[in-house]
Structures are given as structure tokens and as C-alpha cells.
Write a protein that holds these residues in place. Structure first.
Motif, short mmCIF file in Angstrom:
data_model
loop_
_atom_site.label_atom_id
_atom_site.label_comp_id
_atom_site.label_asym_id
_atom_site.label_seq_id
_atom_site.Cartn_x
_atom_site.Cartn_y
_atom_site.Cartn_z
N LEU A 88 0.83 -1.21 0.00
CA LEU A 88 0.00 0.00 0.00
C LEU A 88 0.86 1.26 0.00
N GLY A 89 0.39 2.27 -0.71
CA GLY A 89 1.10 3.54 -0.77
C GLY A 89 0.43 4.59 0.10
N THR A 90 1.04 5.77 0.14
CA THR A 90 0.54 6.87 0.97
C THR A 90 0.23 8.05 0.08
N TYR A 91 -0.92 8.67 0.29
CA TYR A 91 -1.28 9.88 -0.46
C TYR A 91 -0.82 11.08 0.37
N PRO A 92 -0.03 11.99 -0.23
CA PRO A 92 0.62 13.01 0.61
C PRO A 92 -0.25 14.16 1.11
N VAL A 133 -2.20 1.35 -8.85
CA VAL A 133 -3.65 1.07 -8.79
C VAL A 133 -4.28 1.90 -7.68
N THR A 134 -5.50 2.35 -7.91
CA THR A 134 -6.29 3.02 -6.86
C THR A 134 -7.54 2.19 -6.62
N MET A 135 -7.93 2.11 -5.37
CA MET A 135 -9.13 1.36 -5.01
C MET A 135 -10.04 2.28 -4.19
N LEU A 136 -11.26 2.44 -4.66
CA LEU A 136 -12.18 3.38 -4.00
C LEU A 136 -13.43 2.62 -3.60
N GLN A 137 -13.85 2.81 -2.36
CA GLN A 137 -15.11 2.22 -1.91
C GLN A 137 -16.13 3.34 -1.65
N ALA A 138 -17.33 3.16 -2.17
CA ALA A 138 -18.40 4.13 -1.93
C ALA A 138 -19.08 3.82 -0.60
N HIS A 293 -19.33 10.21 0.09
CA HIS A 293 -18.29 9.79 1.03
C HIS A 293 -17.68 8.49 0.52
N MET A 294 -16.37 8.52 0.26
CA MET A 294 -15.66 7.36 -0.28
C MET A 294 -14.44 7.07 0.61
N HIS A 295 -13.90 5.86 0.51
CA HIS A 295 -12.62 5.51 1.15
C HIS A 295 -11.65 5.06 0.07
N ARG A 296 -10.44 5.62 0.11
CA ARG A 296 -9.49 5.38 -0.98
C ARG A 296 -8.18 4.77 -0.48
N VAL A 297 -7.70 3.80 -1.24
CA VAL A 297 -6.42 3.13 -0.96
C VAL A 297 -5.64 3.08 -2.27
N ILE A 298 -4.31 3.21 -2.19
CA ILE A 298 -3.50 3.09 -3.41
C ILE A 298 -2.43 2.01 -3.23
N LEU A 299 -2.02 1.44 -4.37
CA LEU A 299 -0.91 0.49 -4.37
C LEU A 299 0.34 1.18 -4.90
N LYS A 300 1.48 0.92 -4.29
CA LYS A 300 2.74 1.52 -4.77
C LYS A 300 2.99 1.08 -6.21
N GLY A 301 3.58 2.00 -6.99
CA GLY A 301 3.89 1.67 -8.38
C GLY A 301 5.36 1.86 -8.69
N ASP A 302 5.68 1.72 -9.97
CA ASP A 302 7.08 1.85 -10.43
C ASP A 302 7.27 3.19 -11.10
N ARG A 303 8.53 3.51 -11.39
CA ARG A 303 8.83 4.71 -12.15
C ARG A 303 8.37 4.48 -13.60
N PRO A 304 7.54 5.37 -14.15
CA PRO A 304 7.07 5.17 -15.53
C PRO A 304 8.22 5.19 -16.53
N PHE A 305 8.13 4.35 -17.56
CA PHE A 305 9.14 4.35 -18.62
C PHE A 305 8.46 4.29 -19.98
#
Ligand code: SIN
Length: 305
Positions: A88-92, A133-138, A293-305
Motif C-alpha cells: 500500500l502507498g501513501t497519499y501526501p 492502482v487506486t481502489m475506491l469504496q463508496a 463519502h468514499m474511502h481510498r487506498v493506493i498500491l505503490k507503483g514503479d517509475r514510468p518508462f
């Protein structure tokens, strides 16, 4: 003459076939539009076998967006579901929920004007390694409106002329959060943004710039897609701002034409998961006077190429 194995094979072929739990095929149905599939038959709050996790990931790679209606997930369960697919990643910019430090609330109150996610973008493309990836729950949705649009940046890229493709493939963009989250950006106090979430640039992210290609290659499917959005990509390296703006504005207008767009209508409890390496999204702001009202989680990704 039939031997013992023939008799055994004949007996087995007449037995009703019940796949083991782990081998069940999930019903996966394409949504209207270029991206998106509805996935049913899995309770995301429970334990998922590796076979089910693999089917969901394959559906995500095939369709860019997967939608699970009728789920009920606590923040901890949502994070646990997401962890099946990566770290899981962190949204700043938004303080996470007390229940889980990787789940953020996305809230618009009836009186709020500010609309989080109300521009075409792929999440935090201004970070060195943007989320895959982003995952959003309503949790709570308005009676009407509050849909999210998803644009297929791979299909859009593949539909360009070879001359345009060739030109774009050589370009590097300068990406920054400043245009949205900076002192005069759309999310700033100067612009009148009335955040209902605990919002702020606590790590000074908006002051930084990163360089990424304008067209990225998907690390798993190998497909190329448009990565530069005019909300996060300030300009093209080696070009004047005025030259960059024409190209970026045209590219975004082209890639978000209706034929590249799927519209997702939320239901309370539903969960969507999208691949930021392929799709752009846009949260509609058409439900004044109602709460979303939603809940959001993200997955860490790679450097785009
Ligand atoms: C986002 O941009 O991550 C939020 C999208 C939405 O609320 O629909």
C-alpha cells in the motif's frame, strides 16, 4: 475390452463436477464503454484464494477498471483486500482515517464546493513512482450524480496517427502537484477550496518536479498509453510553455472524447479498482446539496518508462 482405467474414467466422467473453492471462475462482465468489467461472486471482506486474486488482477489488466457491487468493507478490510495485490502507498495531501493509516476519506459535504478528483488525471503522476492502482469504496453516494468517468489512455494512444505517435514517444514531461495543490492551484485556499477532509501539503510535495515520459509503457501488458495530463504535467521538456500547452491540451481533449470514456455509477458499498498505468479518471461534481463519502487506498507503483 475395457480395462480398469477405462471403467474408472467412465465413472468419473459421469460424476457432477464441483470445482474446488479456489478454482471457481468469477463472473466477469464487460461494462459499456472501452474500459471496465463488473466482477461478482467474491466477498472482498473475506479471505480470497490466490486463484481468485489472480482472476481479479487479470481482469484489471484486461479491462483497466474492475467494479465490485454489493460489498461491505471496513477500512481495515479494504486495506487487507488491497494488500492481496501489492504494497500500500501513501497519499501526501490528506490525513488518513484513524482506523487505518493507508486509507483516506474522500468526502464532499452538501455545502462543499471543492471537488476532489474533479479533473482528468491519473493519480499523483507528479510523484517519482506514482501508484499503480487506486481502489475506491463508496460509503455514501448521492441519490443522483457523483459518477466517476474513466478514459482509456491506451486505446486513445493506439488510435493516433503514426506521425503523432512517433513525435509523442520522444517527449519527456515535467510533472508537478503545484498546478493543483500549490499556493494558487485549484485545491488552494486562494482558489476558495473548502476541504471537508484534513488537507495540507505536509511534506512540501507541491514544490517538487519530476520528469516522466509523455507516453508510458505498461510494465505488465507492454501497451503504451498517454500519461501526461494537463492537470499534473506543467510542460514538455525543451519546449516553451506556450508550445507545450497546445500539445498537452490537444492530447487531453482527444483522449477524453466520449468513445474513450466509460462512466461508472456508484452504489453504496461498491468498490472500484483502476489501473493508473492505463486510465485517467474524473470525479463529476453534479450533486450540490448532497453528500458523497468514499474511502481510498493506493498500491505503490514503479517509475514510468
Ligand atoms: C480520485 O480522484 O481519486 C477520486 C475519484 C472519485 O472520488 O470519484
Amino acid at each position: 475390452m475395457a480395462d480398469g482405467f477405462d471403467l474408472l474414467r467412465s465413472w468419473m466422467s459421469k460424476q457432477p463436477f464441483e470445482p474446488e473453492e479456489g478454482n471457481k471462475r468469477l463472473p466477469i462482465e464487460r461494462m459499456d464503454g472501452p474500459v471496465g468489467a463488473v466482477v461478482t461472486g467474491a466477498d472482498l471482506a473475506g479471505h480470497l484464494t490466490q486463484a481468485v486474486v489472480d482472476q481479479i488482477w487479470t481482469a484489471l489488466l484486461d479491462h483497466g477498471l474492475v467494479w465490485f457491487p454489493g460489498q461491505v468493507l471496513s477500512p481495515t478490510q479494504q486495506a487487507a483486500f488491497a494488500e492481496n495485490f501489492g504494497e500500500l502507498g501513501t497519499y501526501p495531501f490528506v490525513t488518513p482515517l484513524a482506523e487505518h493509516d493507508k486509507v483516506i476519506p474522500v468526502i464532499k459535504e452538501p455545502e462543499t464546493k471543492m471537488n476532489f478528483g474533479g479533473l482528468w488525471h491519473t493519480d499523483t503522476s507528479y510523484l517519482p513512482e506514482p501508484p499503480s492502482v487506486t481502489m475506491l469504496q463508496a460509503i455514501e453516494v448521492p441519490a443522483r450524480g457523483g459518477d466517476t468517468l474513466f478514459a482509456d489512455m491506451a486505446a486513445a494512444f493506439e488510435s493516433l496517427s503514426t506521425g503523432m505517435e512517433k513525435m509523442l514517444l520522444g517527449l519527456i514531461g515535467v510533472y508537478t502537484a503545484d498546478m493543483v495543490h500549490g499556493e494558487t492551484g485549484a485545491y488552494s485556499a486562494a482558489a476558495g477550496a473548502d476541504h471537508p477532509m484534513d488537507y495540507g501539503d505536509k511534506e512540501g510535495v507541491a514544490e517538487r518536479c519530476v520528469e516522466h515520459p509523455i507516453i508510458r509503457t505498461h510494465p505488465e501488458t507492454g501497451r503504451k498509453s498517454i500519461f501526461a495530463g494537463s492537470g499534473h504535467c506543467s510542460h514538455i521538456k525543451g519546449m516553451r510553455r506556450s508550445e507545450s500547452k497546445v500539445i498537452l491540451d490537444w492530447l487531453n481533449a482527444y483522449a477524453t472524447k466520449p468513445e474513450f470514456v466509460t462512466r461508472l455509477k456508484w452504489e453504496s458499498g461498491s468498490v472500484a479498482m483502476w489501473d493508473n498505468r492505463r486510465v485517467f479518471h474524473y470525479a463529476l461534481n453534479d450533486y450540490a446539496g448532497e453528500r458523497r463519502h468514499m474511502h481510498r487506498v493506493i498500491l505503490k507503483g514503479d517509475r514510468p518508462f
